[in-house]
Design a protein around this motif. Structure first.
Motif, short mmCIF file in Angstrom:
data_model
loop_
_atom_site.label_atom_id
_atom_site.label_comp_id
_atom_site.label_asym_id
_atom_site.label_seq_id
_atom_site.Cartn_x
_atom_site.Cartn_y
_atom_site.Cartn_z
N ALA A 209 -5.51 14.23 2.57
CA ALA A 209 -4.88 13.57 3.72
C ALA A 209 -5.12 12.06 3.68
N ALA A 210 -6.28 11.65 3.14
CA ALA A 210 -6.62 10.23 3.10
C ALA A 210 -5.75 9.48 2.08
N GLU A 211 -5.13 10.24 1.18
CA GLU A 211 -4.38 9.58 0.09
C GLU A 211 -2.87 9.73 0.23
N ARG A 212 -2.42 10.48 1.23
CA ARG A 212 -0.99 10.78 1.32
C ARG A 212 -0.13 9.56 1.59
N VAL A 213 -0.43 8.84 2.67
CA VAL A 213 0.41 7.70 3.06
C VAL A 213 -0.46 6.44 3.06
N PRO A 214 -0.10 5.43 2.23
CA PRO A 214 -0.89 4.21 2.18
C PRO A 214 -1.04 3.61 3.58
N GLY A 215 -2.24 3.21 3.93
CA GLY A 215 -2.46 2.57 5.22
C GLY A 215 -2.79 3.58 6.32
N GLN A 216 -2.74 4.87 6.02
CA GLN A 216 -3.09 5.86 7.04
C GLN A 216 -4.39 6.56 6.66
N SER A 217 -5.33 6.59 7.59
CA SER A 217 -6.56 7.33 7.35
C SER A 217 -6.24 8.82 7.34
N ALA A 218 -7.21 9.64 6.90
CA ALA A 218 -6.99 11.08 6.88
C ALA A 218 -6.61 11.58 8.28
N ALA A 219 -7.35 11.12 9.29
CA ALA A 219 -7.08 11.60 10.65
C ALA A 219 -5.70 11.17 11.13
N ASP A 220 -5.33 9.90 10.86
CA ASP A 220 -3.98 9.41 11.23
C ASP A 220 -2.91 10.29 10.60
N TYR A 221 -3.10 10.55 9.32
CA TYR A 221 -2.11 11.34 8.60
C TYR A 221 -1.99 12.74 9.20
N LEU A 222 -3.13 13.34 9.54
CA LEU A 222 -3.10 14.71 10.07
C LEU A 222 -2.43 14.73 11.44
N VAL A 223 -2.72 13.74 12.27
CA VAL A 223 -2.05 13.68 13.58
C VAL A 223 -0.54 13.58 13.38
N ASN A 224 -0.15 12.68 12.49
CA ASN A 224 1.29 12.52 12.24
C ASN A 224 1.93 13.77 11.70
N SER A 225 1.19 14.49 10.84
CA SER A 225 1.74 15.73 10.27
C SER A 225 2.05 16.72 11.37
N ILE A 226 1.27 16.66 12.46
CA ILE A 226 1.49 17.61 13.55
C ILE A 226 2.61 17.13 14.48
N VAL A 227 2.55 15.86 14.90
CA VAL A 227 3.50 15.41 15.92
C VAL A 227 4.84 14.98 15.32
N ASN A 228 4.85 14.60 14.06
CA ASN A 228 6.10 14.12 13.46
C ASN A 228 6.19 14.58 12.01
N PRO A 229 6.28 15.90 11.80
CA PRO A 229 6.17 16.44 10.44
C PRO A 229 7.27 15.95 9.50
N ALA A 230 8.41 15.56 10.03
CA ALA A 230 9.52 15.15 9.17
C ALA A 230 9.29 13.76 8.57
N ALA A 231 8.35 13.00 9.15
CA ALA A 231 8.16 11.62 8.70
C ALA A 231 7.63 11.57 7.26
N PHE A 232 6.81 12.54 6.90
CA PHE A 232 6.35 12.61 5.52
C PHE A 232 6.43 14.07 5.10
N VAL A 233 7.33 14.37 4.18
CA VAL A 233 7.49 15.76 3.75
C VAL A 233 6.81 15.91 2.39
#
Ligand code: HEC
Length: 265
Positions: A209-233
């Motif tokens: 999760a820490a490496e998925r989206v540049p500039g997003q911490s693991a926690a940021d990425y996980l939150v986004n995966s839940i609330v806006n899953p289409a943003a990063f598939v």
């Protein structure tokens, strides 16, 4: 890429079929009711309807067999998929209904060509095209975008504004296996180890999760995966994770789920 192109064609071709369908229905019923003679426009419209339906069928088969597609995601675990509307729809209902409808369109057109009397031509086309049209209308995913953007922008999404500390991993673990707001549980689609169900297995999620989206911490990425899953598939997966978790989960529940996922290193 093949998937995106086929989806685009499949999505736009629908409108041509729609026009052919309306034309065919109008001509067929007008012919039945007014006892008209079968002319070249009747033949042209029926031939166009049958031909377009066949092309759409080929596009559909492509979409069905592409490994990243929704249908293949559904077939991977039919039991789990039947509880998820999109998966049930694209894995089973839509293809089945459309194949029957396309068969009926061809039946009507073949019968019209063979018939000796204009009256039977009109009856065959009116009957089979009407049933086919009802099936088609019922099996179109109206809730999805009707006009797809040709170019999809891929700007990285802004992290969701949720305080990320203080989550309770134990509560998160329970939540992970519970149905939430009428949606299937996370565990319907995600195994805790590296098994692929509908979505990726969670083994090592805290690390990747820490490496998925540049500039997003693991926690940021996980939150986004839940609330806006289409943003990063995630590559190799279809965009079928429900988009409504952001509305049905409160902030505390999201923090708990994130805390739980962060324990899987
Ligand atoms: C209907 C199936 C489904 C359900 C239910 C579901 N997901 Fe997903 N999820 C997916 C799929 C498919 C992907 C991969 C495609 C994508 O990134 O959207 C995914 C991706 C993810 C990812 C990113 C994984 C990675 O490797 O980067 C996370 C995190 C995630 N889901 C968490 C959750 C949580 C938490 C829940 C429950 C609140 C949940 N999911 C419910 C299907 C589902």
């Amino acid at each position: 890429m093949l998937y995106e192109i086929s989806l685009l064609l499949h999505s736009y071709l629908r409108w041509l079929i729609f026009i052919a369908m309306i034309g065919c229905l109008g001509l067929a019923w007008w012919g039945v009711l007014r006892q008209r003679t079968w002319g070249k426009w009747e033949s042209r419209f029926a031939a166009a309807f049958a031909m377009l339906a066949s092309i759409q069928f080929v596009m559909g088969v492509l979409l069905f067999i592409v490994p990243d597609g929704i249908a293949q995601a559904a077939l991977r675990d039919m039991g789990a998929s039947m509880r998820v509307r999109e998966l049930r729809f694209f894995g089973l209902e839509h293809p089945l209904q459309m194949v029957i409808a396309i068969g009926l369109v061809h039946l009507g057109w073949a019968r019209a060509r063979k018939a000796k009397l204009d009256r039977s031509r009109f009856r065959w086309t009116a009957g089979s095209f009407t049933v086919a049209s009802l099936l088609i209308l019922a099996a179109i995913p109206w809730w999805r975008p009707q006009v797809r953007p040709i170019v999809v922008s891929s700007a990285p999404p802004a992290p969701a504004a949720i305080a990320l500390t203080g989550g309770d991993a134990e509560r998160g673990a329970t939540l992970f296996t519970q149905s939430i707001g009428g949606q299937p549980a996370c565990s319907t689609c995600h195994a805790w180890d590296d098994t692929r169900i509908v979505g990726p297995g969670m083994a090592g999620i805290a690390t990747r999760a820490a490496e998925r989206v540049p500039g997003q911490s693991a926690a940021d990425y996980l939150v986004n995966s839940i609330v806006n899953p289409a943003a990063f598939v995630v590559e190799g997966y279809a965009n079928v994770m429900p988009a409504t978790f952001g509305q049905v989960l409160d902030e505390e529940q999201i923090r708990d789920l994130v805390a739980y996922m962060l324990t899987n290193r």
